[in-house]
Design a protein around this motif. Sequence first.
Motif, short mmCIF file in Angstrom:
data_model
loop_
_atom_site.label_atom_id
_atom_site.label_comp_id
_atom_site.label_asym_id
_atom_site.label_seq_id
_atom_site.Cartn_x
_atom_site.Cartn_y
_atom_site.Cartn_z
N LEU A 184 0.96 -1.60 -0.02
CA LEU A 184 -0.03 -0.57 -0.19
C LEU A 184 1.08 1.06 -0.05
CD1 LEU A 184 -2.47 -0.94 2.53
CD2 LEU A 184 -3.14 -1.52 0.45
N ALA A 185 2.28 0.93 -0.05
CA ALA A 185 3.44 2.46 -0.41
C ALA A 185 2.87 3.12 1.06
CB ALA A 185 3.03 3.18 -1.21
N ILE A 186 3.26 2.62 2.50
CA ILE A 186 2.75 3.33 3.78
C ILE A 186 2.88 3.02 4.67
CG2 ILE A 186 0.10 4.04 2.97
CD1 ILE A 186 -1.10 2.02 5.05
N HIS A 187 3.47 2.93 6.07
CA HIS A 187 4.06 2.64 6.77
C HIS A 187 3.11 1.71 7.68
CE1 HIS A 187 7.30 2.72 10.30
NE2 HIS A 187 8.05 3.64 8.96
N ARG A 188 4.44 0.94 7.73
CA ARG A 188 3.88 0.25 8.82
C ARG A 188 2.71 0.76 10.42
NH1 ARG A 188 1.64 -3.11 12.67
NH2 ARG A 188 2.01 -5.00 12.93
N ARG A 189 3.63 1.80 10.94
CA ARG A 189 2.92 2.46 11.69
C ARG A 189 1.88 3.15 11.30
NH1 ARG A 189 8.24 3.46 13.43
NH2 ARG A 189 8.38 5.46 12.51
N THR A 190 1.72 3.50 10.38
CA THR A 190 0.76 4.14 9.43
C THR A 190 -0.38 3.00 9.14
OG1 THR A 190 2.19 5.66 8.72
CG2 THR A 190 -0.90 5.45 7.62
N LEU A 191 -0.23 2.03 9.22
CA LEU A 191 -1.26 0.76 9.05
C LEU A 191 -2.21 0.82 10.07
CD1 LEU A 191 -2.16 -1.44 7.14
CD2 LEU A 191 -0.36 -2.53 8.10
N ARG B 62 -1.90 2.64 12.89
CA ARG B 62 -3.18 3.27 13.38
C ARG B 62 -4.37 3.68 12.45
NH1 ARG B 62 0.45 7.16 11.99
NH2 ARG B 62 -0.37 8.46 10.72
N ARG B 63 -4.40 3.08 11.28
CA ARG B 63 -5.81 3.58 10.65
C ARG B 63 -6.29 2.60 10.54
NH1 ARG B 63 -4.98 5.23 4.41
NH2 ARG B 63 -6.84 4.75 4.62
N LEU B 64 -5.98 1.08 10.98
CA LEU B 64 -6.13 0.15 11.04
C LEU B 64 -7.33 0.27 13.33
CD1 LEU B 64 -4.72 -3.14 10.09
CD2 LEU B 64 -7.24 -2.02 9.24
N LYS B 65 -6.45 0.50 13.59
CA LYS B 65 -6.93 1.62 15.55
C LYS B 65 -7.84 1.70 15.41
CE LYS B 65 -5.36 2.56 19.87
NZ LYS B 65 -3.90 3.70 20.29
N GLY B 66 -7.75 2.57 14.23
CA GLY B 66 -9.24 3.83 14.20
C GLY B 66 -10.70 2.75 13.90
N SER B 67 -10.14 2.50 12.92
CA SER B 67 -11.47 0.95 12.79
C SER B 67 -12.06 -0.01 13.66
CB SER B 67 -11.39 0.21 11.35
OG SER B 67 -10.24 -0.76 11.73
N GLY B 68 -10.93 0.18 14.81
CA GLY B 68 -11.55 -0.75 16.26
C GLY B 68 -10.79 -2.37 15.95
N MET B 69 -9.83 -2.15 14.97
CA MET B 69 -9.43 -4.06 14.26
C MET B 69 -7.95 -3.80 14.24
SD MET B 69 -12.25 -6.26 12.71
CE MET B 69 -11.60 -7.77 13.42
N GLY B 70 -7.27 -4.58 14.69
CA GLY B 70 -5.95 -4.81 14.73
C GLY B 70 -5.77 -5.60 13.54
N TYR B 71 -4.30 -5.48 12.82
CA TYR B 71 -3.76 -6.14 11.81
C TYR B 71 -4.09 -8.17 11.92
CZ TYR B 71 -1.82 -8.24 8.03
OH TYR B 71 -1.20 -9.03 6.59
N ARG B 72 -3.60 -8.23 13.20
CA ARG B 72 -3.73 -9.98 13.45
C ARG B 72 -5.23 -10.35 14.01
NH1 ARG B 72 -0.28 -13.19 16.40
NH2 ARG B 72 1.19 -11.74 16.39
N SER B 73 -5.75 -9.15 14.18
CA SER B 73 -7.63 -10.10 14.18
C SER B 73 -7.93 -10.28 12.49
CB SER B 73 -8.44 -8.99 15.34
OG SER B 73 -7.58 -8.61 16.28
N ILE B 74 -7.36 -9.38 11.72
CA ILE B 74 -8.34 -8.71 10.74
C ILE B 74 -7.60 -10.65 10.13
CG2 ILE B 74 -8.40 -8.15 8.11
CD1 ILE B 74 -8.89 -5.46 9.92
N THR B 75 -6.39 -10.81 10.27
CA THR B 75 -5.43 -12.12 9.56
C THR B 75 -6.60 -13.26 9.32
OG1 THR B 75 -3.41 -10.82 8.99
CG2 THR B 75 -3.18 -13.16 9.47
N ASN B 76 -6.68 -13.03 11.06
CA ASN B 76 -7.28 -14.65 11.90
C ASN B 76 -9.20 -14.57 11.48
OD1 ASN B 76 -4.69 -15.80 13.32
ND2 ASN B 76 -5.66 -14.42 15.52
N GLU B 77 -10.01 -13.39 11.33
CA GLU B 77 -11.04 -13.70 10.40
C GLU B 77 -10.95 -13.75 9.58
OE1 GLU B 77 -13.64 -9.89 8.65
OE2 GLU B 77 -12.94 -9.94 10.58
N ILE B 78 -9.82 -13.48 8.13
CA ILE B 78 -10.07 -14.26 6.81
C ILE B 78 -9.31 -15.61 7.08
CG2 ILE B 78 -8.98 -13.92 4.68
CD1 ILE B 78 -10.79 -11.60 5.81
N ARG B 79 -8.25 -15.80 8.10
CA ARG B 79 -8.24 -17.35 7.96
C ARG B 79 -9.50 -18.66 7.98
NH1 ARG B 79 -2.82 -15.54 10.42
NH2 ARG B 79 -0.74 -16.12 9.03
N PHE B 80 -10.15 -17.92 8.90
CA PHE B 80 -11.28 -18.28 9.74
C PHE B 80 -11.73 -18.13 8.67
CE2 PHE B 80 -14.98 -18.15 13.20
CZ PHE B 80 -14.43 -20.35 12.64
#
Length: 361
Positions: free
Chosen positions: A283-290, A292-310
């Motif tokens: 996405l051409a953004i910094h890891r911290r930016t990713l 921060r933007r996910l935190k604003g949606s109420g979910m972390g990257y690990r949670s979304i990854t596990n959701e898609i795995r499930f």
Amino acid sequence: MTNDIVLPSTRIRGLNTPSISPAGWTLPPGYIHLGIAKEIGPALRELGVDPDPVIRDAGLDPRLFDDATNVIPQAALGRLLTLCVARTNCPHFGLLVGKRASILSFGMVGRLMQHSETVINALRALVSNLSIQDRVAVPSLAISGDMALFSYAVYRSESQSADQISDGAIAASVNVLRVLCGSAWHPTEVFLPRAIPVDSEPFRRHFRAPVRFNHEMAAIAFPTRDLHVRISGADPMLRAMLEERIGQLKGGSGSEFSDDIRRLLRTRLTSRRCSADDVAGLLAIHRRTLSRRLKGSGMGYRSITNEIRFEIARQLLEDTEVPLGQIAAALGYSEASAFTRAFRRWSGVTPTAWRTTDSLG
């Protein structure tokens, strides 16, 4: 039963959306322009079934199917396809729907494909822009040596009939490639995430190629040279106009950032590693930016990854006979036991118990 969707220039129930035409409105996650699904009615009639009662039983207004730009939620589409399979006793109903579709079933994106310079440009246009019309299936194009792989992944697959949706999308995509490459075109192989049907002949007859069932994804394999075929009748001026219009629609998108990450992960989790650093780089953004933007949606990257795995695990367990070890490997687990522990955390039961319960109805 109440209707999920009402007619154009009205509202989608449950959404605080202004009263505007769906054709000029960017879809929220989990919704789809009818497009290919508009062929459900004709496919039912071909099998001797009146479509109106079936559509009503799925909670939809039959008048919706008068216009391919009308919008329905994935859950309603899944219910409708499940009913269609039951009422027609046709386990490959989704294939029949996709067979009837044309490049124009893909709406404005299909028109852009018609006027692209080459097949690879057309497929890249589909991959880049389908989300303005479809927030259910995620297309992807991969090239390896002399072979290309065009795939579809159904995400948010908690709804019914993900296998029927995949069958229809792949069948329609083959029709599109025959428009772009010539009517004699056929893929090298087709892969489908569904159990081997009792009668696989309808699939072979439409695809004119070997069909591999029980696969982790829905995909079409074909020679890379086909990507360089020039598209007859392409109009550069129309292409520029369509690109501008699609760009305006995408620019006005109000989709959640977290849903965009889900779509990206859905096409990549089974084929390569997808760390947060990898996705941030794409996405051409910094890891911290990713983060921060996910935190604003109420979910972390690990949670979304596990959701898609499930989500992927459920789809493969319910619609295919892929062995647990193969599912575990596809999802990035080094051992089946690690996948089993993770699945139990997500669902409360083991993968084997989930598959057994689903097979019992």
